[in-house]
Design an enzyme around this catalytic site. Structure first.
Site, PDB file in Angstrom:
ATOM      1  N   GLU A 253       0.862  -1.172   0.000  1.00  0.00           N
ATOM      2  CA  GLU A 253       0.000   0.000   0.000  1.00  0.00           C
ATOM      3  C   GLU A 253       0.897   1.221   0.000  1.00  0.00           C
ATOM      4  OE1 GLU A 253      -2.626   2.680   2.974  1.00  0.00           O
ATOM      5  OE2 GLU A 253      -2.783   0.512   3.277  1.00  0.00           O
TER       6      GLU A 253
ATOM      7  N   CYS B 146      -3.695   7.523   4.764  1.00  0.00           N
ATOM      8  CA  CYS B 146      -3.505   7.109   3.372  1.00  0.00           C
ATOM      9  C   CYS B 146      -4.769   7.318   2.556  1.00  0.00           C
ATOM     10  CB  CYS B 146      -3.088   5.635   3.318  1.00  0.00           C
ATOM     11  SG  CYS B 146      -1.584   5.258   4.237  1.00  0.00           S
TER      12      CYS B 146
END
Length: 527
Positions: free
Chosen positions: A262, A301
């Site tokens: 990620e 994020c």
């Protein structure tokens, strides 16, 4: 170099025992006060011994349990963490600089995710493998068939985590891994490693997991990837630059270690072209943007980085967002009137300031809260950055704004001229974790969701009828997929029991009907 003795050195848990590094370590600081807290170090640890112990001892113990038994183990971890919540909140305030509600996103979010997987795992009962689909005939005679199965990988799961979620970042990965029967070694980001280490310590000391099932290594990540073997897995959350290093490491490139990444993500918010300044969709977008810019000081994020609105609403949107951001007080999270705390470190402060400077080469400043004094904090010491809203009237010509993510309370407003252009501008993020859509028109919502689905791990569609129940653009829920294609890393996490696929190996068993009937006795649950 002299080793400081007045600052506590956090031990690592590896090879079934607590061990301290032999070096001076890295001192973690209070990001608001600048005071030293604890040290972390792993120099001199026998990594090969630790990985072997986790792989062999921890893995064997976990695989000896059924899914239902491992689910009960997750439930026991939840009870341990709930009993120590006050200590975790204190650490988060001191080491992460977060106000209470932001600490809750990390701490309670992690505990909730563990509880969710504990509940989901109950349904798997006494199974020790998972059937994948139905049996398939291999020929005209049905006596010989194939059955696909999932079985836990006989390796270790290495987690190299980011600094923004020291609790949730551990447990959202560890919950499906442990439920799958795979031992975990976590290397938390150094700046905020204290909370991760304390949580692991509490679980270990409570004796609710087998020896070797859960390990923590604080400090440098040097040498960790070298320990990985073909049946191990590695999950990384962080920068795209580090992700490239991990993907090119021999463990991944040559030994085929399964890898989940990620990385960067320029998440978007899209307002319906039919919206007006008085519409509910407009108000919902404004509120959600402000929330995403300020929760955890924008260090998520999944936070909204780009905002796309019809050109006619550009000025109205800027004014509405700016008016709400002006009410956001920034400073010491211990102060009762502070709504938003600090970034996690001065290093991150410098990164955000540098990133802002870069974005300003293509954007104007529409709102800047940094002209206001911090509450109970020294701007020369504290890692505090107030919300900044940027904007450009020409997003088509922009380049940097679609490429650079500033990991802080920063977002950029952009107008679009038609629906097709809006989708094209959003896709210039080259793959993101999440996009949110704000509308009162079901047809537009469905159309936008399908247009954006291929380039986003999640599309969050908000309309007035779900305004009170929607979980938030940036909130990652365990029942929904987390991850994204392209620059977002190409990884997948969570999504309910789908997350367990990363920790299992699929195999086709070709056998007689009688043999496959016997198989169902040990693998009764079907994906």
């Amino acid at each position: 170099m002299s080793i400081p003795t007045d600052i506590p050195l956090l031990p690592n848990h590896l090879a079934g025992r607590w061990q301290t590094g032999s070096g001076p370590g890295t001192t973690l600081l209070d990001p608001v006060l600048g005071t030293p807290l604890v040290r972390v170090d792993n120099r001199g640890l026998d990594l090969a011994e630790g990985f072997s112990f986790a792989r062999d001892t921890g893995g064997a113990a976990l695989r000896a349990m059924s899914y239902g038994q491992r689910a009960a183990m997750l439930g026991a971890i939840v009870k341990v963490l709930q009993a120590n919540r006050d200590a975790y909140y204190d650490i988060a305030t001191r080491n992460c600089g977060t106000v209470t509600k932001d600490s809750a996103v990390d701490i309670d979010g992690g505990i909730f995710t563990l509880g969710y997987y504990a509940k989901q795992g109950e349904a798997l009962g006494e199974a020790r493998a998972l059937l994948d689909g139905d049996r398939i005939r291999m020929g005209k005679d049905p006596v010989f068939q194939t059955q696909h199965v999932f079985s836990p990988t006989r390796g270790v799961a290495l987690f190299i985590n980011a600094f923004n979620f020291p609790s949730w970042g551990l447990w959202e990965k560890a919950a499906p891994a442990l439920l799958s029967g795979v031992p975990v070694i976590v290397k938390p980001a150094t700046a905020t490693a204290w909370l991760t280490q304390r949580m692991v310590a509490d679980v270990i000391e409570a004796g609710v997991v087998p020896a070797g099932a859960l390990s923590v290594i604080c400090g440098s990540s040097v040498g960790l990837m070298d320990q990985l073997q073909p049946f191990d897995v590695v999950s990384f959350t962080g920068s795209a630059e580090t992700a490239r290093i991990i993907r090119s490491h021999p463990a991944v490139a040559q030994r085929s270690v399964r890898c989940n990444i990620e990385a960067d993500s320029l998440n978007s918010a899209l307002l319906d072209p039919a919206a007006t300044e008085d519409s509910e969709a407009f108000k919902l977008l404004v509120s959600e943007v402000v929330r995403e810019m300020t929760v955890k000081s924008g260090q998520k994020c999944t936070a909204i980085r780009r905002i796309f609105v019809p050109r006619a609403l550009y000025q109205a949107t800027a004014q509405a967002i700016g008016a709400k951001l002006a009410k956001c007080s920034v400073g010491n999270p211990r102060h009762e009137n502070v709504r938003m705390g600090s970034l996690v470190s001065r290093e991150q402060y410098d990164n955000v300031i540098a990133g802002l400077t870069h974005l300003k080469t293509e954007a104007d400043v529409l709102f800047d809260g940094n002209s206001t004094e911090l509450l109970d904090a020294d701007r020369a010491v504290a890692a505090c950055v107030a919300p900044v809203l940027l904007g450009t009237q020409d997003p088509v010509a922009a380049k940097v704004l679609h490429e650079v993510e500033v990991f802080g309370p920063v977002a950029t407003l952009m107008p679009y001229d038609n629906e097709a252009q809006a989708y094209a501008l959003i896709r210039r993020g080259e793959g993101s974790l999440v996009a949110s859509v704000y509308s009162e028109d079901p047809a537009f919502m469905a159309r936008a969701a399908l247009e954006l689905a291929d380039s986003h791990g999640r599309v969050h569609v908000i309309s007035p009828d779900v305004a009170a129940s929607q979980t938030g653009h940036g909130n990652v829920m365990p029942m929904s997929l987390h991850g994204g294609p392209g620059r977002a890393g190409g990884g997948e996490e969570l999504g309910g029991l789908r997350a367990m696929g990363f920790y299992h190996r699929r195999s086709a068993i070709q056998a007689s009907t009688a043999a496959l009937d016997a198989l169902v006795a040990v693998a009764p649950w079907r994906t």
